[in-house]
Design an enzyme around this catalytic site. Sequence first.
Site, PDB file in Angstrom:
ATOM      1  N   CYS A 199     -18.480  49.270  31.466  1.00  0.00           N
ATOM      2  CA  CYS A 199     -19.771  49.271  30.402  1.00  0.00           C
ATOM      3  C   CYS A 199     -19.997  47.943  29.940  1.00  0.00           C
ATOM      4  CB  CYS A 199     -19.530  50.428  29.498  1.00  0.00           C
ATOM      5  SG  CYS A 199     -20.832  50.487  28.559  1.00  0.00           S
ATOM      6  N   CYS A 219     -21.912  55.855  31.177  1.00  0.00           N
ATOM      7  CA  CYS A 219     -21.700  56.458  29.960  1.00  0.00           C
ATOM      8  C   CYS A 219     -22.041  58.051  30.153  1.00  0.00           C
ATOM      9  CB  CYS A 219     -22.569  55.834  28.646  1.00  0.00           C
ATOM     10  SG  CYS A 219     -22.092  56.429  27.232  1.00  0.00           S
ATOM     11  N   CYS A 274     -20.034  48.976  21.049  1.00  0.00           N
ATOM     12  CA  CYS A 274     -20.212  50.282  21.180  1.00  0.00           C
ATOM     13  C   CYS A 274     -19.058  51.109  19.836  1.00  0.00           C
ATOM     14  CB  CYS A 274     -19.668  51.089  22.364  1.00  0.00           C
ATOM     15  SG  CYS A 274     -19.431  52.909  22.385  1.00  0.00           S
ATOM     16  N   GLU A 284     -41.340  61.117  37.143  1.00  0.00           N
ATOM     17  CA  GLU A 284     -40.584  61.607  35.827  1.00  0.00           C
ATOM     18  C   GLU A 284     -40.592  63.115  35.882  1.00  0.00           C
ATOM     19  OE1 GLU A 284     -38.655  60.449  34.117  1.00  0.00           O
ATOM     20  OE2 GLU A 284     -38.758  58.236  34.435  1.00  0.00           O
ATOM     21  N   LEU A 314     -38.408  72.745  45.037  1.00  0.00           N
ATOM     22  CA  LEU A 314     -38.161  72.066  43.735  1.00  0.00           C
ATOM     23  C   LEU A 314     -37.949  73.205  42.492  1.00  0.00           C
ATOM     24  CD1 LEU A 314     -40.217  68.801  43.714  1.00  0.00           C
ATOM     25  CD2 LEU A 314     -37.749  69.048  43.601  1.00  0.00           C
ATOM     26  N   ASP A 367     -34.144  60.884  26.536  1.00  0.00           N
ATOM     27  CA  ASP A 367     -33.803  62.276  27.066  1.00  0.00           C
ATOM     28  C   ASP A 367     -32.319  62.561  26.826  1.00  0.00           C
ATOM     29  OD1 ASP A 367     -32.674  60.317  28.687  1.00  0.00           O
ATOM     30  OD2 ASP A 367     -33.278  61.199  30.873  1.00  0.00           O
ATOM     31  N   CYS A 380     -15.797  53.625  30.233  1.00  0.00           N
ATOM     32  CA  CYS A 380     -16.102  52.411  29.220  1.00  0.00           C
ATOM     33  C   CYS A 380     -15.624  51.125  29.909  1.00  0.00           C
ATOM     34  CB  CYS A 380     -15.291  52.709  28.016  1.00  0.00           C
ATOM     35  SG  CYS A 380     -15.872  54.190  27.140  1.00  0.00           S
ATOM     36  N   THR A 391     -34.492  68.223  38.387  1.00  0.00           N
ATOM     37  CA  THR A 391     -34.048  67.992  39.627  1.00  0.00           C
ATOM     38  C   THR A 391     -33.005  66.528  39.774  1.00  0.00           C
ATOM     39  OG1 THR A 391     -36.042  69.163  40.452  1.00  0.00           O
ATOM     40  CG2 THR A 391     -34.720  67.834  42.008  1.00  0.00           C
ATOM     41  N   TRP A 393     -39.813  54.692  43.112  1.00  0.00           N
ATOM     42  CA  TRP A 393     -40.832  54.572  41.762  1.00  0.00           C
ATOM     43  C   TRP A 393     -40.455  53.435  40.794  1.00  0.00           C
ATOM     44  CZ3 TRP A 393     -37.911  58.999  42.962  1.00  0.00           C
ATOM     45  CH2 TRP A 393     -36.495  59.078  42.178  1.00  0.00           C
ATOM     46  N   ARG A 394     -39.104  52.721  41.272  1.00  0.00           N
ATOM     47  CA  ARG A 394     -39.026  51.599  40.385  1.00  0.00           C
ATOM     48  C   ARG A 394     -39.480  50.318  41.205  1.00  0.00           C
ATOM     49  NH1 ARG A 394     -32.629  53.051  39.122  1.00  0.00           N
ATOM     50  NH2 ARG A 394     -33.359  54.316  37.212  1.00  0.00           N
ATOM     51  N   TYR A 446     -40.758  62.377  26.102  1.00  0.00           N
ATOM     52  CA  TYR A 446     -40.028  61.514  26.935  1.00  0.00           C
ATOM     53  C   TYR A 446     -41.013  61.097  28.224  1.00  0.00           C
ATOM     54  CZ  TYR A 446     -37.412  60.333  30.892  1.00  0.00           C
ATOM     55  OH  TYR A 446     -36.747  59.821  31.935  1.00  0.00           O
TER      56      TYR A 446
END
Length: 353
Positions: A201, A191, A207, A36, A79, A137, A198, A42, A23-24, A119
């Site tokens: 990151c 994260c 941060c 989504e 699902l 989210d 960290c 899930t 989906w990306r 969302y």
Amino acid sequence: MNTDRVAQLLLGWYSLHYRPLPWRTEPTPYHVWVSEIMLQQTRIEAALPYYRRFITALPDVESLASAPEDRLLKLWEGLGYYSRARNLQKAAKVLVSEYGGQLPADYDHLLSLPGIGAYTAGAIASIAYSIPVPAVDGNVMRVLARLTDNHTDVLSTEGKRVFTDLAWQLVPEREPGRFNQALMELGETICVPGTPRCSQCPLQDECAAYKNGCADQLPVRIKKVDRRVEHRTVALVRVENSPPAVLLHRRPDTGLLAGLWELPNTLDEDPLCSLPPEIAAMCKTVEALPAAKHLFSHIEWRLSGSMYSIPTLTTLPDSYQIATLAELHTAYPLPGAFRAYTALFPRLLDEES
Ligand code: SF4
């Protein structure tokens, strides 16, 4: 926090580290929507085969709207949370009848569709239509709480408002969809809940929680506890000794407040039921006690009761004791549950009263 710099660092990191999910790589509004909804309860790895099967069988809004329900539910089988599939189809029917079979390129219109909350509307609007709106989210709230060292409870209405406001400030005009996905990806892979990674990151320099050494204490999540409510009545008995004293009861050695001294109390409406009958028979009511409340971890006591006086006591049944004001301070400290009534002791046990 420098919001432009956060966006720049995050997008740079995402280019190098994003997982190429179907989906990306093909982010049509329909694909983003279905993915989504599937990912709501899930994990990505578990959802992937379902997603592929679903999109192959029902490749667009029209085929979803017209699918027989048993076929739809078969595709969803395993699902769980079947209301998600039913809502997908309900919304698809609305899209066919009112939007020409397309998902609207408008956040508020998306939000009005069955099964689409803030969302999901944010994810579809930003990822599929590049509209600069956030998609907040649990992962995103965790990252934001740490980035800003904000200790507002993320499970509270106030927390949702605070972190959604923050996300609105952060989402850039350019590439909002990639930014939102990067923020989610950072929350899922770096994260993470508990101890964040960290050292890996990209946002370490920006941060606040990392700088303050409290990243692993965030986000704050205060779970509401279901407490059993007990209505108890209390007998506050002044014994007319010299000096005056108050009658106490010792709790059993096991259970709540085990072995501690307390004011006699009962689940019965009549506080005198908390006393041995021979003492109850001597009690003269003085006044009603104010209502009070005390929270234990799983029980809530709602207290009321009466103040009584009795003449001098010479013998006491097992588990009962009398205590003067001085002894209450030194030898018989009472649990905090009775604070509303122990506050009356100085007046009640003053020798002059
Ligand atoms: S530095 Fe640590 S706590 Fe801060 S955003 Fe990155 S992973 Fe999270």
